[in-house]
Design an enzyme around this catalytic site. Structure first.
Site, PDB file in Angstrom:
ATOM      1  N   ASN A 145      51.149  15.495   7.215  1.00  0.00           N
ATOM      2  CA  ASN A 145      49.851  15.847   6.819  1.00  0.00           C
ATOM      3  C   ASN A 145      49.172  14.583   6.729  1.00  0.00           C
ATOM      4  OD1 ASN A 145      50.842  15.595   5.146  1.00  0.00           O
ATOM      5  ND2 ASN A 145      50.421  17.690   4.064  1.00  0.00           N
ATOM      6  N   ARG A 283      48.953  11.472  -6.106  1.00  0.00           N
ATOM      7  CA  ARG A 283      48.797  12.759  -7.160  1.00  0.00           C
ATOM      8  C   ARG A 283      47.983  12.929  -8.161  1.00  0.00           C
ATOM      9  NH1 ARG A 283      50.529  15.359  -3.480  1.00  0.00           N
ATOM     10  NH2 ARG A 283      52.651  15.821  -3.048  1.00  0.00           N
TER      11      ARG A 283
HETATM   12  P1  NAD Z   1      54.880   7.114   2.994  1.00  0.00           P
HETATM   13  O1  NAD Z   1      56.460   7.002   1.960  1.00  0.00           O
HETATM   14  O2  NAD Z   1      55.331   6.686   3.793  1.00  0.00           O
HETATM   15  O3  NAD Z   1      54.682   5.450   1.861  1.00  0.00           O
HETATM   16  C1  NAD Z   1      54.413   5.569   0.010  1.00  0.00           C
HETATM   17  C2  NAD Z   1      54.521   3.965  -0.142  1.00  0.00           C
HETATM   18  O4  NAD Z   1      54.554   4.366  -1.151  1.00  0.00           O
HETATM   19  C3  NAD Z   1      55.768   3.262   0.676  1.00  0.00           C
HETATM   20  O5  NAD Z   1      55.245   1.736   1.386  1.00  0.00           O
HETATM   21  C4  NAD Z   1      56.010   2.766  -0.834  1.00  0.00           C
HETATM   22  O6  NAD Z   1      56.457   1.249  -0.632  1.00  0.00           O
HETATM   23  C5  NAD Z   1      54.910   2.692  -1.394  1.00  0.00           C
HETATM   24  N1  NAD Z   1      55.124   2.744  -3.029  1.00  0.00           N
HETATM   25  C6  NAD Z   1      56.075   3.219  -3.724  1.00  0.00           C
HETATM   26  N2  NAD Z   1      56.388   2.733  -4.777  1.00  0.00           N
HETATM   27  C7  NAD Z   1      54.493   2.263  -5.395  1.00  0.00           C
HETATM   28  C8  NAD Z   1      54.502   1.832  -6.118  1.00  0.00           C
HETATM   29  N3  NAD Z   1      55.264   1.369  -7.386  1.00  0.00           N
HETATM   30  N4  NAD Z   1      54.229   0.787  -6.153  1.00  0.00           N
HETATM   31  C9  NAD Z   1      53.027   0.699  -5.144  1.00  0.00           C
HETATM   32  N5  NAD Z   1      53.482   1.050  -3.949  1.00  0.00           N
HETATM   33  C10 NAD Z   1      54.589   1.853  -3.786  1.00  0.00           C
HETATM   34  O7  NAD Z   1      53.864   8.206   2.649  1.00  0.00           O
HETATM   35  P2  NAD Z   1      52.523   8.542   2.362  1.00  0.00           P
HETATM   36  O8  NAD Z   1      52.860   9.456   3.874  1.00  0.00           O
HETATM   37  O9  NAD Z   1      51.622   7.396   2.936  1.00  0.00           O
HETATM   38  O10 NAD Z   1      52.566   9.650   1.467  1.00  0.00           O
HETATM   39  C11 NAD Z   1      52.338   9.268   0.263  1.00  0.00           C
HETATM   40  C12 NAD Z   1      51.766  10.013  -1.235  1.00  0.00           C
HETATM   41  O11 NAD Z   1      49.887  10.868  -0.447  1.00  0.00           O
HETATM   42  C13 NAD Z   1      52.937  11.379  -1.296  1.00  0.00           C
HETATM   43  O12 NAD Z   1      53.952  10.956  -1.396  1.00  0.00           O
HETATM   44  C14 NAD Z   1      52.426  11.842  -1.707  1.00  0.00           C
HETATM   45  O13 NAD Z   1      52.384  12.514  -3.189  1.00  0.00           O
HETATM   46  C15 NAD Z   1      50.739  12.368  -1.350  1.00  0.00           C
HETATM   47  N6  NAD Z   1      50.206  12.879  -0.330  1.00  0.00           N
HETATM   48  C16 NAD Z   1      49.106  13.980   0.157  1.00  0.00           C
HETATM   49  C17 NAD Z   1      48.790  15.081   0.652  1.00  0.00           C
HETATM   50  C18 NAD Z   1      47.710  15.334  -0.288  1.00  0.00           C
HETATM   51  O14 NAD Z   1      47.487  16.579   0.445  1.00  0.00           O
HETATM   52  N7  NAD Z   1      47.001  15.253  -0.300  1.00  0.00           N
HETATM   53  C19 NAD Z   1      49.818  15.165   1.902  1.00  0.00           C
HETATM   54  C20 NAD Z   1      50.650  14.075   1.833  1.00  0.00           C
HETATM   55  C21 NAD Z   1      50.872  13.164   0.993  1.00  0.00           C
END
Ligand code: NAD
Length: 392
Positions: A145, A283
């Site tokens: 998603n 989050r």
């Molecule tokens: P991803 O794993 O592709 O990317 C996460 C990024 O966060 C990475 O590039 C990582 O290096 C970076 N990161 C981690 N810790 C960090 C920090 N302390 N400071 C800065 N950057 C940091 O994940 P994604 O698929 O892009 O999803 C990200 C988040 O979005 C998920 O973990 C989830 O909490 C949220 N999400 C929300 C929904 C929703 O329905 N609202 C749906 C999917 C995901």
């Protein structure tokens, strides 16, 4: 034979199945960057159906029962029914939109639990440290998603900057109050937009915003390749502090873990440009709830939007429901009918591998073999204490 406990959000109050607005959904053949879409051996649902609620059952019942397993589907995530079944469950499936919090206390009451499966993305509702200690595998359907959320984030950035919600309200109320609508409306063009965490979702947002004529900035603990920075004309910041004082709009896409918990507090908010906007579909616990309310009331923030709350569902008197200049939705960005088809198929793929004793795709793993693994190893931290977000 295993017991699978699946926690899903309640059915529509108007009944199930709904009358669908469209007859089909577009077929996505691969994710950006080439990762393949979920590839289960089979599916028992029609893509485009409402699968994420109790009656939708993620389309899993036929497959699991044919294999001799017991499937329990419930929306009772906080009450006694969940805990009763948890005591016998080998697999718990939950969605971030309606999270069955798996705290250390609950994991201690689940002696048979081997797999905590997130039908979606974001496994912070599971205490990852406790899962590591208990040898539980945590997996999620990476990328299922991501684009859905990116689209929602772009929509909410525009909603805030263009002052959409008050204008819509004037229409509903029978008015035509142009001046009231536009006294807080701006163009996004020319603004500085800062992305916190340039992972799958963050990069998708940047690609979608680039044609709006904005200046794009980002902060991530891992810097992107130079070619990508040049292609999208990105300015990299090596700290969140540097980013927030340089932009008009902050868009948050970091996972929740000890290093991002309460990243946006009163001190950081005070350094932002007056009239900044924040969109947070990552989050809720990445920001301090009441500090956001105070910043909207003082005018430091011109608007706040997103779809993530804590806990979920939030109380009827949660201050974000009534704070000024917000454009919040319930947690819906990642559970469009389009997204549900992908994460239901990915959930089935993970279950097929789990029951066959085959390896689960590395990109689906968050915790495995007593340590952070796969995507979990690059995107999360676990410091031995309770994971923020796992305790409702
Ligand atoms: P991803 O794993 O592709 O990317 C996460 C990024 O966060 C990475 O590039 C990582 O290096 C970076 N990161 C981690 N810790 C960090 C920090 N302390 N400071 C800065 N950057 C940091 O994940 P994604 O698929 O892009 O999803 C990200 C988040 O979005 C998920 O973990 C989830 O909490 C949220 N999400 C929300 C929904 C929703 O329905 N609202 C749906 C999917 C995901």
């Amino acid at each position: 034979m295993a017991k699978i406990l699946c926690v899903l959000y309640p059915d529509p109050v108007t009944g199930y199945p709904p009358e669908y607005a469209r007859d089909s959904i577009p077929l996505i053949e691969a994710y950006p960057g080439g990762q393949s879409i979920p590839s289960p051996a089979d599916i028992d649902f029609t893509p485009g159906e409402l699968l994420g609620c109790v009656s939708g059952e993620l389309g899993l019942r036929k497959y699991l029962e044919a294999a001799g397993h017991e499937l329990v589907v419930t929306s009772d995530k906080d009450g006694p029914e969940f805990e009763r079944h948890l005591a016998e469950a080998e697999v718990v499936i939950s969605q971030p939109f309606w999270p069955a919090y798996l705290s250390a206390e609950r994991i201690a009451k689940a002696p048979h639990l081997k797999l905590a499966l997130t039908a979606g993305i974001g496994s912070d509702h599971v205490d990852l440290d406790a899962a590591i200690k208990a040898g539980i595998t945590v997996a999620e359907v990476t990328y299922s998603n991501s684009i859905s959320v990116a689209e929602h984030a772009v929509m909410q950035i525009l909603t805030l900057v263009r002052n959409f919600v008050p204008s819509y309200k004037w229409v509903i109320e029978g008015g035509w109050n142009i001046a009231d609508c536009v006294e807080r409306a701006y163009d996004l063009e020319g603004m500085d937009v800062g992305i916190i965490a340039a992972g799958r979702i963050g990069q998708a947002v940047m690609r979608r915003l680039a044609p709006f004529g904005v200046r794009l900035h980002y902060f991530d603990t891992r810097r992107l390749p130079l070619e990508l920075e040049q292609e999208l004309n990105l300015t990299y910041h090596d700290s969140v502090e540097s980013l927030v004082r340089s932009v008009d709009v902050v868009d948050i896409h970091a996972p929740l873990h000890p290093k991002t918990y309460h990243m946006f507090d009163a001190d950081l908010l005070a350094t932002m440009r007056r009239g900044s906007y924040i969109v947070n579909t990552a989050r809720a616990e990445i920001v301090v709830r009441d500090d956001v309310v105070a910043a909207l009331e003082s005018g430091r923030l011109a608007g706040y939007a997103g779809d993530v709350w804590f806990p979920q569902p939030p109380a009827v008197d949660h201050p974000w429901r009534t704070m000024p200049h917000h454009a919040m939705t319930p947690h819906v960005s990642g559970t469009t009918l389009s997204a549900q088809a992908r994460y239901a198929a990915g959930t089935r793929e993970i279950l097929e591998d789990f029951f066959a004793g085959s390896p689960i795709r590395d990109e689906y793993l968050i915790v495995d073999g007593g340590a952070l693994a796969g995507v979990g190893a690059s995107s999360y931290t676990a410091d031995g204490s309770a994971s923020p977000g796992a305790q409702a």
